[in-house]
Enzyme design. Structure first.
Site, mmCIF file in Angstrom:
data_model
loop_
_atom_site.group_PDB
_atom_site.id
_atom_site.type_symbol
_atom_site.label_atom_id
_atom_site.label_comp_id
_atom_site.label_asym_id
_atom_site.label_seq_id
_atom_site.Cartn_x
_atom_site.Cartn_y
_atom_site.Cartn_z
ATOM 1 N N LYS A 22 0.926 -1.209 -0.064
ATOM 2 C CA LYS A 22 0.210 -0.168 0.002
ATOM 3 C C LYS A 22 0.786 1.224 0.092
ATOM 4 C CE LYS A 22 -1.188 2.248 3.442
ATOM 5 N NZ LYS A 22 -1.649 2.787 4.895
ATOM 6 N N ASN A 23 1.760 1.132 0.891
ATOM 7 C CA ASN A 23 2.601 2.356 0.964
ATOM 8 C C ASN A 23 3.606 2.744 -0.193
ATOM 9 O OD1 ASN A 23 1.665 3.134 3.408
ATOM 10 N ND2 ASN A 23 3.307 2.173 4.452
ATOM 11 N N CYS A 116 -4.627 7.592 10.492
ATOM 12 C CA CYS A 116 -4.703 7.088 11.918
ATOM 13 C C CYS A 116 -4.209 8.004 12.934
ATOM 14 C CB CYS A 116 -3.761 5.978 12.123
ATOM 15 S SG CYS A 116 -4.183 4.344 11.046
ATOM 16 N N ARG A 121 1.836 14.177 12.670
ATOM 17 C CA ARG A 121 2.635 14.154 11.371
ATOM 18 C C ARG A 121 2.406 15.203 10.713
ATOM 19 N NH1 ARG A 121 0.760 7.987 9.496
ATOM 20 N NH2 ARG A 121 -1.400 8.894 10.324
ATOM 21 N N ASP A 305 5.831 0.648 12.137
ATOM 22 C CA ASP A 305 4.469 -0.052 11.531
ATOM 23 C C ASP A 305 4.320 -1.665 11.934
ATOM 24 O OD1 ASP A 305 3.336 2.035 10.480
ATOM 25 O OD2 ASP A 305 3.721 1.430 8.401
ATOM 26 N N ARG A 397 -8.011 -0.444 5.664
ATOM 27 C CA ARG A 397 -7.163 0.412 4.758
ATOM 28 C C ARG A 397 -5.711 -0.175 4.421
ATOM 29 N NH1 ARG A 397 -5.331 4.270 8.590
ATOM 30 N NH2 ARG A 397 -4.610 5.152 6.494
#
Length: 416
Positions: A22-23, A116, A121, A305, A397
């Site tokens: 995903k990233n 999230c 951030r 993560d 997600r």
């Protein structure tokens, strides 16, 4: 609202295939805005954040075609530059639209991002970098409003090596006039992958995946085909789940070289870890794992993560270990939920002291963010009795078909 029900029933065993990252997919999807020619992508994961990103592109006027894990993006008819709060609020990665829109169309109007609730951030690195390249930026009504006739090459050093800021500025610089040098850039594999895509589109990017990037701006970029790499966090999550349940699994379609620090920690638990070019096998031989100390830091160190997943593993391991979170100040919200299941965890600032228990107890719990959801799943798989996990939309997600994949490994799990 959906919930996941898990009945702890012993070790996970079998084979699991890993989806695209995903990233890595989010920045290459954003890069589709940089060219009027089509971009063809493969290995795109079926997760909610990708759905949201594609909705945003269609709202801007892109033509998007999706067939399984294949994706085509045509941005030749883009007629808007506004990414609205209603979509951006659910996904931090939407900030990646800022650089491409500004570089190609001369303006962008992007809502401040959500995602999230794991801590601050800030977008200041994105803004400062674009301003160094000549952009005029205002923040008004919760939106980043940016304009530039054409961005200019610049020398910019990040205060911290932000992944999304590195990716945003790399994309913007690819169409800027002159040469841009980015210092203290993020080293993540996803940054290197974006650099490969940009070069295949005609950009001149060197140093992607190192601390210093050099981008020579070009007049225009063309279409390209690109395959997204496998998800290293999904890989690590399944390996941690197998270790916590005293299981044995083979993970296919992955990249062991992306996870060297995580694999070393898994070996330190006493599990046997074998690797090939695109596979990893973990075997606990039915034994309870030993507790391992974890301290998060930017790549290539232990990833933030994976912190929550190892918290669950340590809660079931033999001995006591510390888990130190150095990236996000609010990323211990899963601790209270683990404690509801009987976990022995003491918090001291950004350090958690975890003493493992032979078993946890099933309980109703609530997911607070994406990786906390995975943490609670791991704990539930190894607990006695049934656990009900609420607010699992966080899980959607970032994990593709995780319930089905766990069921194929022997988990008693269903979604309701």
């Amino acid at each position: 609202m959906d919930k996941i029900h898990v009945t702890g029933n012993g070790p996970l065993r079998g084979v699991v295939r890993i989806a695209g990252a995903k990233n890595a997919a989010l920045p290459v999807i954003a890069a589709g805005l940089l060219s009027a020619e089509p971009l063809s992508l493969a290995n795109i994961p079926a997760v909610k954040d990708i759905d949201t990103a594609l909705q945003l592109l269609e709202l801007l006027g892109c033509k998007v075609e999706r067939d399984g894990d294949a994706l085509s993006i045509d941005s030749s008819a883009v007629d808007a530059v506004r990414a609205p709060y209603e979509l951006v609020k659910t996904m931090r990665g939407a900030i990646l639209l800022l650089g491409p829109l500004l570089a190609r169309f001369g303006e962008a109007d992007v809502s401040l991002p959500g995602g999230c609730a794991i801590g601050s951030r800030p977008v200041n690195e994105h803004i400062a970098g674009l301003e160094a390249m000549g952009a005029e930026i205002n923040i008004e009504g919760g939106y980043i409003q940016a304009k530039a006739t054409r961005l200019k090459g610049a020398h910019f050093a990040f205060d911290i090596p932000s992944v999304t800021a590195t990716e945003n500025l790399m994309m913007a610089a690819s169409l800027a006039e002159g040469t841009t040098v980015l210092e203290n850039a993020a080293l993540e594999p996803e940054v290197e992958d974006l650099g490969r895509l940009l070069n295949s589109m005609g950009a001149k990017v060197s140093g992607a995946g190192t601390g210093t990037l050099t981008i020579e701006g070009v007049e225009r970029l063309h279409g390209a085909s690109h395959r997204v790499p496998p998800d290293r966090i999904e890989t690590g999550t399944f390996l941690a789940a197998a270790a916590a349940t005293r299981g044995s699994i083979s993970v296919l379609d992955t990249r062991p070289d992306f996870l060297q620090h995580v694999l070393a920690k898994l070996e330190a638990t006493g599990a046997t870890v074998e690797v090939g070019d695109d596979w990893i096998k973990l075997d606990t031989h039915g034994r309870r794992c030993k507790a391992v100390h974890v301290s998060t830091a930017p790549y290539p160190a232990f990833p933030t993560d994976m912190q929550a997943q190892f918290m669950a593993l340590n809660a079931l391991a033999e001995g006591t270990a510390t888990v130190i979170e150095n990236i996000f100040e609010n990323r211990f919200m899963h601790v209270a939920e683990l404690q509801r299941m009987g976990a022995d965890i003491e918090l001291q600032g950004h350090t958690a002291i975890v003493t493992g228990r032979e078993r946890l107890q099933g309980a109703p719990v609530m997911a607070t963010d994406l990786r906390a959801s995975a943490c609670l799943l791991i704990a539930a798989l190894a607990a006695e009795g049934e656990t009900t996990i609420d607010r699992v939309y966080h899980l959607d997600r970032g994990y593709a078909n995780i319930v089905d994949k766990l069921a194929e490994l022997g988990a008693i799990i269903h979604r309701a």
